[in-house]
Design a protein around this motif. Sequence first.
Motif, PDB file in Angstrom:
ATOM      1  N   LEU A 250     -72.556 135.734 -50.190  1.00 51.12           N
ATOM      2  CA  LEU A 250     -73.465 135.375 -51.278  1.00 51.12           C
ATOM      3  C   LEU A 250     -74.273 136.588 -51.742  1.00 51.12           C
ATOM      4  CD1 LEU A 250     -74.768 131.916 -50.003  1.00 51.12           C
ATOM      5  CD2 LEU A 250     -73.040 132.359 -51.759  1.00 51.12           C
ATOM      6  N   GLY A 251     -74.618 137.471 -50.808  1.00 49.53           N
ATOM      7  CA  GLY A 251     -75.317 138.698 -51.178  1.00 49.53           C
ATOM      8  C   GLY A 251     -74.470 139.589 -52.071  1.00 49.53           C
ATOM      9  N   VAL A 252     -73.192 139.707 -51.729  1.00 45.57           N
ATOM     10  CA  VAL A 252     -72.270 140.490 -52.557  1.00 45.57           C
ATOM     11  C   VAL A 252     -72.132 139.861 -53.939  1.00 45.57           C
ATOM     12  CG1 VAL A 252     -69.866 141.242 -52.808  1.00 45.57           C
ATOM     13  CG2 VAL A 252     -70.997 141.401 -50.582  1.00 45.57           C
ATOM     14  N   ALA A 255     -75.289 140.660 -55.874  1.00 47.92           N
ATOM     15  CA  ALA A 255     -75.349 142.093 -56.191  1.00 47.92           C
ATOM     16  C   ALA A 255     -74.296 142.502 -57.208  1.00 47.92           C
ATOM     17  CB  ALA A 255     -75.184 142.907 -54.910  1.00 47.92           C
ATOM     18  N   ASP A 256     -73.335 141.621 -57.452  1.00 44.06           N
ATOM     19  CA  ASP A 256     -72.281 141.861 -58.439  1.00 44.06           C
ATOM     20  C   ASP A 256     -71.521 143.167 -58.130  1.00 44.06           C
ATOM     21  OD1 ASP A 256     -70.751 141.159 -60.606  1.00 44.06           O
ATOM     22  OD2 ASP A 256     -72.042 142.155 -62.064  1.00 44.06           O
ATOM     23  N   ILE A 257     -71.171 143.345 -56.852  1.00 45.20           N
ATOM     24  CA  ILE A 257     -70.461 144.554 -56.432  1.00 45.20           C
ATOM     25  C   ILE A 257     -68.982 144.465 -56.788  1.00 45.20           C
ATOM     26  CG2 ILE A 257     -69.804 145.953 -54.430  1.00 45.20           C
ATOM     27  CD1 ILE A 257     -72.406 144.982 -53.076  1.00 45.20           C
ATOM     28  N   PHE A 258     -68.373 143.324 -56.491  1.00 43.11           N
ATOM     29  CA  PHE A 258     -66.968 143.084 -56.794  1.00 43.11           C
ATOM     30  C   PHE A 258     -66.834 141.899 -57.741  1.00 43.11           C
ATOM     31  CE2 PHE A 258     -66.855 144.765 -52.350  1.00 43.11           C
ATOM     32  CZ  PHE A 258     -66.196 145.961 -52.623  1.00 43.11           C
ATOM     33  N   PRO A 259     -65.675 141.745 -58.379  1.00 41.67           N
ATOM     34  CA  PRO A 259     -65.445 140.514 -59.146  1.00 41.67           C
ATOM     35  C   PRO A 259     -65.623 139.305 -58.248  1.00 41.67           C
ATOM     36  CG  PRO A 259     -63.725 142.132 -59.601  1.00 41.67           C
ATOM     37  CD  PRO A 259     -64.538 142.685 -58.473  1.00 41.67           C
ATOM     38  N   THR A 263     -64.287 138.538 -54.277  1.00 43.23           N
ATOM     39  CA  THR A 263     -65.215 138.343 -53.151  1.00 43.23           C
ATOM     40  C   THR A 263     -64.802 137.137 -52.320  1.00 43.23           C
ATOM     41  OG1 THR A 263     -67.023 139.303 -54.458  1.00 43.23           O
ATOM     42  CG2 THR A 263     -67.631 137.984 -52.521  1.00 43.23           C
ATOM     43  N   PHE A 264     -64.434 136.048 -52.985  1.00 35.53           N
ATOM     44  CA  PHE A 264     -64.031 134.848 -52.259  1.00 35.53           C
ATOM     45  C   PHE A 264     -62.638 134.983 -51.654  1.00 35.53           C
ATOM     46  CE2 PHE A 264     -67.584 132.627 -54.259  1.00 35.53           C
ATOM     47  CZ  PHE A 264     -68.011 131.855 -53.187  1.00 35.53           C
ATOM     48  N   MET A 265     -61.797 135.775 -52.249  1.00 38.46           N
ATOM     49  CA  MET A 265     -60.486 136.029 -51.646  1.00 38.46           C
ATOM     50  C   MET A 265     -60.659 136.722 -50.293  1.00 38.46           C
ATOM     51  SD  MET A 265     -58.440 137.237 -55.091  1.00 38.46           S
ATOM     52  CE  MET A 265     -56.751 137.219 -54.487  1.00 38.46           C
ATOM     53  N   ILE A 266     -61.536 137.713 -50.252  1.00 41.15           N
ATOM     54  CA  ILE A 266     -61.845 138.405 -48.998  1.00 41.15           C
ATOM     55  C   ILE A 266     -62.521 137.442 -48.025  1.00 41.15           C
ATOM     56  CG2 ILE A 266     -63.224 140.234 -47.937  1.00 41.15           C
ATOM     57  CD1 ILE A 266     -60.783 141.264 -49.404  1.00 41.15           C
ATOM     58  N   GLY A 267     -63.406 136.586 -48.560  1.00 37.20           N
ATOM     59  CA  GLY A 267     -64.104 135.621 -47.723  1.00 37.20           C
ATOM     60  C   GLY A 267     -63.159 134.657 -47.024  1.00 37.20           C
TER      61      GLY A 267
END
Length: 437
Positions: A250-252, A255-259, A263-267
């Motif tokens: 949620l922090g990422v 912060a809008d670091i990745f699309p 982010t959820f794919m990595i999650g």
Amino acid sequence: MLMAVSGFLMLATIMYFLFRGRTIPVVVFITVPVLAAFLAGFSVEEVVSFIQFGIKKTSKMAVLFIFSVTFFGIMSDAGMFDGLVNKLVSKAGTNVVAVAVATAIIGIFSHLDGATVTTVLVTVPAMLPVYQKLNIRPHLLLLIVGCGMGVMNLLPWGGPVARAAVVLGTDPTTLWRHMIPLQIMGIFATLGLAVVMAIHEKKYHNAGRIDLVVNEASGELEAKAENEEALKLKRYDRTWVNLGMTVILLGVLLADIFPTYFTFMIGVCAALLVNYPDVQEQKRRMKAHAPAALDVASVMLAAGIMVGILGKSGMLEAMTVPLLEVIPGPIAHFLHIIMGIIALPLGTMLGTDSYFYGLLPLAIKVGENYGITGLTMAIAMTVGKNLSLLISPLVPATYLGIGLTNIELKDHIRYSFFGLWAVGLIMFAFAWVIGMF
């Protein structure tokens, strides 16, 4: 004229099928807009270009939905929310009103970033188990979250306010300053709505009754035993690890670091590796959540076709002109009042871009001929539109919300529509009382 007729027929047909439940949304969103485009006289090549435009706009969101639904599904399987649920339930007991008010506060504060999808992802997965434990229908959860979201979206970085400011040629912060009193009233109205609807749920739908069974041997009340298969999936020894992963994710996002979708794919990858290292179990977890994930994504992609045809064909502009031209002169003096009252129904049917870049400029232009300032018209039309965010079939977060709660779109709209409209009208009336109109 033909385009306007085709557009009106398309929206009327879509809303009819959605509210009547004649078929699933995917069928409606794909077939009806395409038929309407051909009826308006567009060629195959032109219709294809509209479809491609719409799909391009929604494809990333569809990927996001697949992996976000899967991520929170895996976390729920692992029991990440169980400790939070038990603590909240023990604190609130069977106090449905307290849970509803807590939901409103969480929804309001979680939308400080102005991101609708993030707000849904933060609030719904965490609160849904509490609602299930207390036998509260999840419809109330989406209504309260949607209301808090709509009120807080009046902030300068909220999408609707930014769009309205562009149309007015002013700074979003300047526009927001005019609406601060409305936002404060909206927060109180949201809390009031939560209380009223919670009392209704408790009175008419047995909310607050925790499902318990009697142990005949001891005579004590015990909670119903959980399914053995579900218990095997619990990973209570990794709850803090899972919570840490979720907080980081949620922090990422914030912060809008990745699309967002990446982010959820990595999650999902991290959740599977940490909780279910066995390959076969990983396959079973993905298959278990595939139906819900693909259902949400397919509706989003189908809605993209409607968005593309409305946005690229010029059909929307053709529809708005006759709507504004048929208004009689005496009534036109109160056009801002009329548009403010019907803003939520219009906002439900029209996408944000179509509403603010298509309808609002035309309404401002007509209103100026009758002494209505552009600022007045913009404020009147923005409040109701904001509150329609989580019930509009054209807003991606709507599908995420109903996907996470497993509610039919038509049932969600039926439950939430008049409550949200009531809050919008309260805010609008307050603006009138303090002299904004």
